[in-house]
Design a protein around this motif. Structure first.
Motif, PDB file in Angstrom:
ATOM      1  N   VAL A 154       1.222  -1.256   0.450  1.00 21.06           N
ATOM      2  CA  VAL A 154      -0.359  -0.146  -0.326  1.00 21.06           C
ATOM      3  C   VAL A 154       0.857   1.563  -0.049  1.00 21.06           C
ATOM      4  O   VAL A 154       0.443   2.695  -0.609  1.00 21.06           O
ATOM      5  CB  VAL A 154      -0.696  -0.220   1.406  1.00 21.06           C
ATOM      6  N   GLY A 155       1.671   1.615   0.942  1.00 25.51           N
ATOM      7  CA  GLY A 155       2.054   2.915   1.191  1.00 25.51           C
ATOM      8  C   GLY A 155       3.139   3.027   0.240  1.00 25.51           C
ATOM      9  O   GLY A 155       3.959   3.906  -0.076  1.00 25.51           O
ATOM     10  N   GLU A 156       3.776   1.705  -0.242  1.00 26.70           N
ATOM     11  CA  GLU A 156       5.005   1.625  -0.918  1.00 26.70           C
ATOM     12  C   GLU A 156       4.942   1.755  -1.770  1.00 26.70           C
ATOM     13  O   GLU A 156       5.980   1.715  -3.330  1.00 26.70           O
ATOM     14  CB  GLU A 156       6.335   0.900  -0.715  1.00 26.70           C
ATOM     15  N   LEU A 157       3.382   1.378  -2.926  1.00 20.89           N
ATOM     16  CA  LEU A 157       3.615   1.013  -4.810  1.00 20.89           C
ATOM     17  C   LEU A 157       2.515   1.747  -5.299  1.00 20.89           C
ATOM     18  O   LEU A 157       2.398   2.382  -5.287  1.00 20.89           O
ATOM     19  CB  LEU A 157       3.624  -0.397  -5.054  1.00 20.89           C
ATOM     20  N   ALA A 158       1.476   0.848  -3.932  1.00 25.92           N
ATOM     21  CA  ALA A 158       0.138   1.511  -4.572  1.00 25.92           C
ATOM     22  C   ALA A 158      -0.676   3.018  -4.517  1.00 25.92           C
ATOM     23  O   ALA A 158      -0.987   3.980  -5.422  1.00 25.92           O
ATOM     24  CB  ALA A 158      -1.045   0.661  -3.758  1.00 25.92           C
ATOM     25  N   GLU A 159       0.051   3.171  -3.590  1.00 21.36           N
ATOM     26  CA  GLU A 159      -0.084   5.099  -2.869  1.00 21.36           C
ATOM     27  C   GLU A 159       0.800   5.837  -4.183  1.00 21.36           C
ATOM     28  O   GLU A 159       0.190   6.695  -4.349  1.00 21.36           O
ATOM     29  CB  GLU A 159      -0.121   5.662  -1.516  1.00 21.36           C
TER      30      GLU A 159
ATOM     31  N   GLU B 138      -7.430   8.435  -4.968  1.00 23.68           N
ATOM     32  CA  GLU B 138      -8.313   6.899  -4.083  1.00 23.68           C
ATOM     33  C   GLU B 138      -8.759   5.952  -4.644  1.00 23.68           C
ATOM     34  O   GLU B 138      -8.899   5.240  -3.905  1.00 23.68           O
ATOM     35  CB  GLU B 138      -9.053   7.556  -3.007  1.00 23.68           C
ATOM     36  N   SER B 139      -9.146   5.815  -5.426  1.00 27.32           N
ATOM     37  CA  SER B 139      -9.705   5.369  -6.472  1.00 27.32           C
ATOM     38  C   SER B 139      -8.466   4.478  -7.468  1.00 27.32           C
ATOM     39  O   SER B 139      -8.957   3.023  -7.146  1.00 27.32           O
ATOM     40  CB  SER B 139     -10.444   5.504  -7.803  1.00 27.32           C
ATOM     41  N   ALA B 140      -7.542   4.425  -7.659  1.00 28.10           N
ATOM     42  CA  ALA B 140      -6.542   3.613  -8.093  1.00 28.10           C
ATOM     43  C   ALA B 140      -5.972   2.962  -6.627  1.00 28.10           C
ATOM     44  O   ALA B 140      -5.096   1.927  -6.956  1.00 28.10           O
ATOM     45  CB  ALA B 140      -5.748   5.042  -8.648  1.00 28.10           C
ATOM     46  N   SER B 141      -5.238   3.485  -6.449  1.00 28.36           N
ATOM     47  CA  SER B 141      -4.830   3.405  -4.785  1.00 28.36           C
ATOM     48  C   SER B 141      -5.266   2.213  -4.556  1.00 28.36           C
ATOM     49  O   SER B 141      -5.018   0.846  -3.837  1.00 28.36           O
ATOM     50  CB  SER B 141      -4.558   4.276  -3.669  1.00 28.36           C
ATOM     51  N   ARG B 142      -6.835   2.769  -3.844  1.00 21.63           N
ATOM     52  CA  ARG B 142      -7.058   1.260  -3.332  1.00 21.63           C
ATOM     53  C   ARG B 142      -7.788   0.366  -3.511  1.00 21.63           C
ATOM     54  O   ARG B 142      -7.593  -1.232  -3.402  1.00 21.63           O
ATOM     55  CB  ARG B 142      -8.785   2.037  -2.870  1.00 21.63           C
TER      56      ARG B 142
ATOM     57  N   TYR C 220     -14.993  -8.138  -7.055  1.00 24.85           N
ATOM     58  CA  TYR C 220     -15.117  -8.467  -6.000  1.00 24.85           C
ATOM     59  C   TYR C 220     -14.610  -8.384  -4.792  1.00 24.85           C
ATOM     60  O   TYR C 220     -15.211  -8.212  -3.533  1.00 24.85           O
ATOM     61  CB  TYR C 220     -13.975  -9.762  -6.027  1.00 24.85           C
ATOM     62  N   ASP C 221     -13.566  -6.641  -4.743  1.00 20.42           N
ATOM     63  CA  ASP C 221     -13.411  -6.106  -3.331  1.00 20.42           C
ATOM     64  C   ASP C 221     -13.231  -4.603  -4.131  1.00 20.42           C
ATOM     65  O   ASP C 221     -11.966  -4.232  -4.437  1.00 20.42           O
ATOM     66  CB  ASP C 221     -12.233  -6.510  -2.837  1.00 20.42           C
ATOM     67  N   ALA C 222     -14.943  -4.180  -4.805  1.00 17.82           N
ATOM     68  CA  ALA C 222     -14.708  -2.521  -5.083  1.00 17.82           C
ATOM     69  C   ALA C 222     -14.324  -1.765  -3.863  1.00 17.82           C
ATOM     70  O   ALA C 222     -14.353  -1.878  -2.805  1.00 17.82           O
ATOM     71  CB  ALA C 222     -16.087  -2.154  -5.766  1.00 17.82           C
ATOM     72  N   PRO C 223     -13.227  -0.745  -4.620  1.00 19.73           N
ATOM     73  CA  PRO C 223     -13.216   0.227  -3.381  1.00 19.73           C
ATOM     74  C   PRO C 223     -14.062   1.205  -3.213  1.00 19.73           C
ATOM     75  O   PRO C 223     -13.873   2.132  -1.913  1.00 19.73           O
ATOM     76  CB  PRO C 223     -12.472   1.309  -4.634  1.00 19.73           C
ATOM     77  N   VAL C 224     -15.654   1.591  -4.027  1.00 24.89           N
ATOM     78  CA  VAL C 224     -16.357   2.004  -3.499  1.00 24.89           C
ATOM     79  C   VAL C 224     -17.643   1.364  -2.800  1.00 24.89           C
ATOM     80  O   VAL C 224     -18.328   0.763  -3.951  1.00 24.89           O
ATOM     81  CB  VAL C 224     -17.437   3.337  -4.467  1.00 24.89           C
TER      82      VAL C 224
ATOM     83  N   ALA D  94     -12.862   6.247 -14.970  1.00 25.39           N
ATOM     84  CA  ALA D  94     -12.939   4.446 -14.434  1.00 25.39           C
ATOM     85  C   ALA D  94     -11.669   3.931 -15.426  1.00 25.39           C
ATOM     86  O   ALA D  94     -10.926   3.137 -14.716  1.00 25.39           O
ATOM     87  CB  ALA D  94     -14.156   3.990 -14.949  1.00 25.39           C
ATOM     88  N   SER D  95     -11.732   3.719 -16.886  1.00 25.07           N
ATOM     89  CA  SER D  95     -10.846   3.270 -17.811  1.00 25.07           C
ATOM     90  C   SER D  95      -9.493   3.229 -17.353  1.00 25.07           C
ATOM     91  O   SER D  95      -8.274   2.247 -18.118  1.00 25.07           O
ATOM     92  CB  SER D  95     -11.175   3.490 -18.751  1.00 25.07           C
ATOM     93  N   MET D  96      -9.120   4.562 -17.177  1.00 25.29           N
ATOM     94  CA  MET D  96      -7.798   5.346 -16.266  1.00 25.29           C
ATOM     95  C   MET D  96      -6.845   4.258 -15.188  1.00 25.29           C
ATOM     96  O   MET D  96      -6.022   3.581 -15.330  1.00 25.29           O
ATOM     97  CB  MET D  96      -7.896   6.159 -16.598  1.00 25.29           C
ATOM     98  N   ALA D  97      -7.936   3.973 -14.610  1.00 24.16           N
ATOM     99  CA  ALA D  97      -7.933   2.982 -13.186  1.00 24.16           C
ATOM    100  C   ALA D  97      -7.318   1.296 -13.424  1.00 24.16           C
ATOM    101  O   ALA D  97      -7.308   0.940 -13.420  1.00 24.16           O
ATOM    102  CB  ALA D  97      -8.850   3.203 -12.188  1.00 24.16           C
ATOM    103  N   ILE D  98      -8.705   1.403 -14.466  1.00 18.03           N
ATOM    104  CA  ILE D  98      -8.462  -0.199 -14.925  1.00 18.03           C
ATOM    105  C   ILE D  98      -7.337  -0.776 -15.358  1.00 18.03           C
ATOM    106  O   ILE D  98      -6.998  -1.778 -15.595  1.00 18.03           O
ATOM    107  CB  ILE D  98      -9.928  -0.338 -15.609  1.00 18.03           C
ATOM    108  N   ARG D  99      -6.824   0.717 -16.584  1.00 12.74           N
ATOM    109  CA  ARG D  99      -6.108   0.349 -17.427  1.00 12.74           C
ATOM    110  C   ARG D  99      -4.383   0.376 -16.715  1.00 12.74           C
ATOM    111  O   ARG D  99      -3.813  -0.529 -16.320  1.00 12.74           O
ATOM    112  CB  ARG D  99      -5.692   0.752 -18.383  1.00 12.74           C
ATOM    113  N   LEU D 100      -4.159   1.073 -15.547  1.00 12.41           N
ATOM    114  CA  LEU D 100      -3.699   0.773 -14.026  1.00 12.41           C
ATOM    115  C   LEU D 100      -3.130   0.112 -13.173  1.00 12.41           C
ATOM    116  O   LEU D 100      -1.592  -0.843 -13.641  1.00 12.41           O
ATOM    117  CB  LEU D 100      -3.830   1.815 -13.568  1.00 12.41           C
ATOM    118  N   ALA D 101      -4.171  -1.088 -13.221  1.00 10.73           N
ATOM    119  CA  ALA D 101      -4.427  -2.052 -12.195  1.00 10.73           C
ATOM    120  C   ALA D 101      -3.865  -2.711 -13.706  1.00 10.73           C
ATOM    121  O   ALA D 101      -3.773  -4.228 -13.058  1.00 10.73           O
ATOM    122  CB  ALA D 101      -5.567  -2.285 -12.245  1.00 10.73           C
TER     123      ALA D 101
END
Length: 355
Positions: free
Chosen positions: A86-91, A192-196, A230-234, A300-307
């Motif tokens: 979380v703190g060293e990659l996602a955020e 928040e959407s992307a990191s979570r 399965y485990d949505a941020p929102v 949404a499409s950008m967060a999906i591509r990043l993930a």
């Protein structure tokens, strides 16, 4: 509302169910008025401006850059026995991603992350009223920060586009304060959407036996959609009824608040077969993880591509990645995310112990 069909009905009916609570007589603080809280027709001009700005960007170049950054960061972290995903990659990756898209330098993470979390905490003020005022203040500070971008815009990115079209937007009825607040929303919600999403998805992939291997074999779009379902941020959203109506046999009166439990809707057995199982090839998958209707997530499409980029690299280059401790969740209800998740990219040697 917990059923998928009911939540979908409310999300797509802004005429009867308002995001703008002023339509039900509520007094809304000025820092809260943005593309996120206005309804059509007032909402339409600001959303179109932002959507046009999104489409004008070279998103492929951005994703190529972020894919390289993600690969480099994973390679660096792979040298260590373990690290906090979380703190060293996602955020940090999410913050770099959204600010690069905006066209501005990333703020100091030590300043921005606590501010962002204060805003998220305020989303649960219905249960914890003491969180409301700090969140309003944090929104105002972030909006002031975003307002500086309009005063001295960068040459490229979404901010540059918005600044170039600010006069025509004003002519179309977009208030400058609302525009500033909306840029704050793009920064905050995008981060928040992307990191979570990255944190929740990592927890699902690295604590479900065989999931990382299955991710490599599944169609990428289907796999990411399933991780979101399965485990949505929102996990929740809210509307207020403005016209008495009936939904699923229940009368909802004007002025009634309507809480949408989107996490439950995404696990509705009437809509999803075996909803508690992580099925990375699930299709179709009409989850509500990024909302629907007028207020569907802009990025949404950008967060999906990043993930997709992060977990494709993880599954391909580090197939032995695994959790070395249980994921720790933050104490939030509206947005769901991790506080910490210790993982390793190294193969198991039998010498480590779970902490």
């Amino acid at each position: 509302m917990t059923r998928h069909s009911d939540c979908l009905s409310v999300l797509t009916d802004s005429a009867r169910f308002a995001s703008d609570w002023r339509r039900a007589g509520e007094d809304i603080p000025a820092p809260l008025l943005s593309v996120q809280t206005l309804d059509p027709p007032e909402h339409t001009a600001i959303r179109h401006l932002l959507l046009d700005g999104f489409r004008a960007q070279d998103r492929q170049a951005l994703h190529d850059t972020m894919e390289r950054e993600a690969a480099d960061l994973l390679a660096e972290l792979a040298l260590r026995p373990s690290f906090d995903f979380v703190g060293e990659l996602a955020e940090p990756l999410a913050l770099r991603f959204i600010t690069a898209f905006l066209g501005v330098d990333a703020p100091d993470q030590a300043w921005f992350v606590p501010m962002s979390r204060t805003v998220v905490d305020g989303m649960d003020a219905g249960l914890w009223p003491e969180k409301h005022e700090p969140a309003v203040s944090a929104r105002a500070r972030l909006a002031e920060y975003a307002g500086g971008w309009l005063a001295d815009p960068p040459k490229d990115g979404l901010i540059a586009y918005v600044a170039q079209h600010a006069e025509s937007a004003a002519a179309a009825g977009v208030d400058r304060a609302v525009l500033r607040n909306s840029l704050r929303v793009v920064l905050h919600a995008g981060y928040e959407s992307a990191s979570r999403l990255l944190g929740n998805a990592a927890a699902a992939l690295l604590t479900t036996p065989g999931a990382l291997t299955a991710f490599r074999r599944a169609p990428l779009a289907a796999a990411v959609d399933e991780l979101i379902r399965y485990d949505a941020p929102v996990q929740a959203d809210a509307r207020v009824c403005v016209t008495e109506t009936e939904l699923s046999g229940v009368t909802i009166r004007a002025g009634d608040p309507v809480t949408l439990l989107l996490g439950a809707a995404n696990h509705d057995p009437l809509r999803f077969a075996h909803p508690t199982e992580l099925r990375l090839d699930r299709a179709p998958n009409p989850h509500l993880g990024f909302g629907r209707g007028a207020h569907a997530c802009l990025g949404a499409s950008m967060a999906i591509r990043l993930a997709g980029s992060v977990f494709t690299t993880l599954a391909r280059d580090y197939p032995d990645a695994r959790a070395v401790a249980e994921p720790e969740h933050r104490r939030n209800l509206t947005l769901r995310g991790l506080d910490r998740f210790e993982v390793t990219l190294r193969p198991h040697t039998g010498e480590e112990e779970l902490s």
